[in-house]
Structure formats: C-alpha cells, structure tokens
Design an enzyme around this catalytic site. Structure first.
Site, mmCIF file in Angstrom:
data_model
loop_
_atom_site.group_PDB
_atom_site.id
_atom_site.type_symbol
_atom_site.label_atom_id
_atom_site.label_comp_id
_atom_site.label_asym_id
_atom_site.label_seq_id
_atom_site.Cartn_x
_atom_site.Cartn_y
_atom_site.Cartn_z
ATOM 1 N N ASN A 10 1.004 -0.952 0.213
ATOM 2 C CA ASN A 10 0.145 0.067 -0.295
ATOM 3 C C ASN A 10 0.786 1.288 0.243
ATOM 4 O OD1 ASN A 10 -1.435 2.618 0.608
ATOM 5 N ND2 ASN A 10 -2.033 1.327 2.787
ATOM 6 N N TRP A 11 0.953 2.196 -0.978
ATOM 7 C CA TRP A 11 1.510 2.740 -1.441
ATOM 8 C C TRP A 11 1.460 3.836 -0.969
ATOM 9 C CZ3 TRP A 11 4.149 2.989 -7.177
ATOM 10 C CH2 TRP A 11 4.854 2.136 -7.403
ATOM 11 N N LYS A 12 0.120 4.152 -0.083
ATOM 12 C CA LYS A 12 -0.264 5.175 0.349
ATOM 13 C C LYS A 12 -0.461 6.380 -0.806
ATOM 14 C CE LYS A 12 0.026 3.711 4.630
ATOM 15 N NZ LYS A 12 0.348 3.186 6.109
ATOM 16 N N HIS A 125 -9.276 1.042 5.080
ATOM 17 C CA HIS A 125 -7.724 1.801 6.434
ATOM 18 C C HIS A 125 -8.177 2.316 6.645
ATOM 19 C CE1 HIS A 125 -4.306 2.778 6.792
ATOM 20 N NE2 HIS A 125 -3.778 1.967 6.158
ATOM 21 N N GLU A 127 -6.128 4.869 7.769
ATOM 22 C CA GLU A 127 -5.901 6.449 7.891
ATOM 23 C C GLU A 127 -7.239 6.673 7.320
ATOM 24 O OE1 GLU A 127 -2.754 5.532 5.866
ATOM 25 O OE2 GLU A 127 -1.721 4.813 7.264
ATOM 26 N N GLU A 202 -4.907 -4.600 11.577
ATOM 27 C CA GLU A 202 -3.439 -3.181 10.975
ATOM 28 C C GLU A 202 -3.714 -2.783 13.231
ATOM 29 O OE1 GLU A 202 -1.866 -2.345 6.964
ATOM 30 O OE2 GLU A 202 -3.283 -1.210 7.508
ATOM 31 N N GLY A 208 3.566 2.571 10.590
ATOM 32 C CA GLY A 208 3.925 3.706 10.830
ATOM 33 C C GLY A 208 4.813 4.541 11.680
ATOM 34 N N SER A 247 4.384 -2.250 10.264
ATOM 35 C CA SER A 247 5.421 -2.018 10.088
ATOM 36 C C SER A 247 6.300 -3.101 9.596
ATOM 37 C CB SER A 247 6.154 -1.482 11.957
ATOM 38 O OG SER A 247 5.903 -0.166 12.091
ATOM 39 N N GLY A 268 2.859 -1.152 4.082
ATOM 40 C CA GLY A 268 3.132 0.229 3.656
ATOM 41 C C GLY A 268 4.330 1.044 3.799
ATOM 42 N N GLY A 269 4.895 1.559 4.186
ATOM 43 C CA GLY A 269 6.542 2.572 3.796
ATOM 44 C C GLY A 269 7.180 1.404 3.681
HETATM 45 P P1 13P Z 1 3.885 0.664 7.597
HETATM 46 O O1 13P Z 1 3.815 -0.781 6.867
HETATM 47 O O2 13P Z 1 3.961 1.488 6.689
HETATM 48 O O3 13P Z 1 3.193 0.669 9.085
HETATM 49 O O4 13P Z 1 1.473 0.975 7.330
HETATM 50 C C1 13P Z 1 1.083 0.078 7.158
HETATM 51 C C2 13P Z 1 -0.064 0.252 6.495
HETATM 52 O O5 13P Z 1 -0.570 1.067 6.740
HETATM 53 C C3 13P Z 1 -0.150 -0.285 5.909
HETATM 54 O O6 13P Z 1 -1.533 -0.491 5.153
#
Ligand code: 13P
Length: 285
Positions: A10-12, A125, A127, A202, A208, A247, A268-269
């Site tokens: 997930n590149w956000k 999600h 967010e 999650e 993050g 993470s 994510g990251g």
């Molecule tokens: P991180 O891997 O950056 O913690 O993000 C997880 C996430 O929100 C994937 O949807």
C-alpha cells in the site's frame, strides 16, 4: 486447508511516474514474467531471472508461491498496470466509491477500477476511518460493491493504542468485521462467483511506528478474527486470508508470517522500495 499467502503493498499517497516505472520493472524482473492462466498471479518459473535476487523465487513455480499485489495511488494505477502486464504482480486501489456511477465529483467506482486493470481494492483503512470519517457500514458497502464488480476487497480492521489499553481490542475488531461479514458470507445470486474477501489486521498503534505487533499479539488477533468468521461460515473462515499490517519489514516478516493464522502482509512504508518489498515477498514463499 492451505491458504495462499498474499503480500500487498500500500503505497498510500506516495510515488510518481518515474518511481512507478522503476519499481514495477524491478519487481516484475525479480518475480518472473509468466502469468498463470488462473489469473491469480502465480509466480512462474524464474526463467530469465539472472541476477542474484532471483534466489527469492528459486522454487516459485509451485503452489507455495505467494500472491503479490501493489496498490498505488489512483493516478498511478494505469502506469503500474501497463508496467506489470504479463507479470505475476496484481494491481489494486486504495479506496473506491460505493456508488456505481453518477454525480460524485472526485470519486472512482469499482467498475472503473476493474476496467482499469485492478484486481484488488483496500477498504476501511484506518487512515480513511480517522481522516475521512469512513464508517464500518461504508467500508462494508464498498467491499460489497467491489466484490460485485469482480474485485478482491481487502478490509482493514484494527484497534488504536487507547482501545488496546482499555482492553477493547476484540470488541473493536468484532464491530469492524461484522458489517463486512454480511458482504463476505452473503449468498445473493451471483455471489459465489465473487472473489473471496481478504481481511487485514492493522493495529493503528503499529502503523508507521517502526514497531510491529509481536507475532503473538498479531496471532491472537488473527485467531479471534478467524473464529468470528467461522461462527458465520466455517468454509469462508478456512479460506479467508487474514493479512497483518503495521511496520512489516524484511526483518520481521518471516516470524509474523510463520504464525498459523497470518496469511500474508499489507505493507506500507517498506513497499515503497522495491528491494525491501521483495525481501518481504521472499519471506512469504
Ligand atoms: P506501515 O507498513 O508503513 O506501518 O503501514 C501499514 C499500513 O497502513 C498498510 O496499509
């Protein structure tokens, strides 16, 4: 039953066209280019993979190979679909609108995503829940619409730090999951042909933060989620993949993925750098 692992990036709101081109070229080269006839992204024999990283998928043409997907921002989806054409890597979106079409300025429908080459879409999600007022019901409605359009919906659930500290983790997960289960276990006509749904646990406090849940914490939550699905439909529970997100890195993926109810990762990251993402894919195969 064996559930096939799914590793999804997930590149956000990150990336641009140049990054997308480089990332896709690297990942497609590494994971092999043959596309399984069943369309689910089975990694084919790594013929043509000459560089050292090919070892990740040395045995990748068997059923143990993980399913791999990437979810870029909407504007980069078509570039990713083109760049990954013929590879084993599927493309997904990070959100959609629950409506089919019409006067919804700025929104994207399930049919548009499917038409644009997506096979997956993330819904609910944390967010989107926290920043854009996504409710359990709207996430479930989106999942329903996505599946009806032939997309695999990835529903995100997870508690905040305060909810965990208050002992409310299971209460929150149950509430977030239940609306989705109506869509997942529903038997409306044509539904059996809809792709299986995916759940992603999650924990908000891990996202993050650089500090993932421990494998034990994650397994406990995944076990709870699967049992709750089983209470509705044991067959769906046995098939439903439950991903861990928060993470995930090349360093912790293997021990998380070794847990019996962890069927993959939503990353994510660490999905932004092709090499980091490939290391996680390697831990899943
Ligand atoms: P991180 O891997 O950056 O913690 O993000 C997880 C996430 O929100 C994937 O949807």
């Amino acid at each position: 039953m064996m559930r096939r692992s799914l590793i999804a990036g997930n590149w956000k709101m990150n990336g641009d066209r140049a990054m997308t081109a480089q990332w896709c070229a690297r990942v497609a080269r590494e994971l092999g280019r043959e596309y399984a006839a069943d369309g689910v992204g089975k990694v084919a024999a790594a013929g043509g993979v000459a560089d050292a990283g090919g070892a990740y998928f040395a045995n990748a043409n068997d059923d143990d190979a993980a399913e791999i997907a990437v979810c870029p921002p909407h504007i980069l989806i078509s570039a990713a679909v083109d760049a990954l054409a013929g590879s084993c890597v599927g493309v997904g979106a990070q959100d959609l609108d629950a409506n089919e079409s019409g006067a919804f300025t700025g929104q994207t429908s399930a049919r548009m995503l499917a038409d644009g080459g997506c096979r997956y879409v993330i819904v609910g999600h944390s967010e989107r829940r926290a920043l854009y007022h996504e409710s359990d019901q709207s996430a479930a409605q989106k999942a329903h619409t996505a599946r009806a359009a032939g997309l695999c919906a990835i529903l995100c659930v997870g508690e905040t730090r305060a909810e965990r500290d208050a002992g409310d983790t299971e209460k929150v997960l149950a509430r977030q999951l239940d609306a989705f289960l109506d869509a997942l276990c529903g038997d409306a006509p044509g539904y059996s042909a809809a792709p299986a749904g995916v759940v992603a646990y999650e924990p908000v406090w891990a996202i993050g933060s650089g500090r993932a849940a421990t494998p034990q914490q994650a397994q406990a939550a995944h076990h709870f989620l699967r049992a709750r699905i089983a209470a509705r439909d044991a067959r769906v529970a046995a098939q439903c993949r439950i991903l861990y997100g928060g993470s995930v890195s090349g360093g912790n993926a293997a021990e998380l993925l070794a847990q019996p109810d962890i069927d993959g990762a939503l990353v994510g990251g660490a999905s932004l750098k092709a090499d980091d993402f490939l290391a996680i894919c390697g831990a899943a195969s």
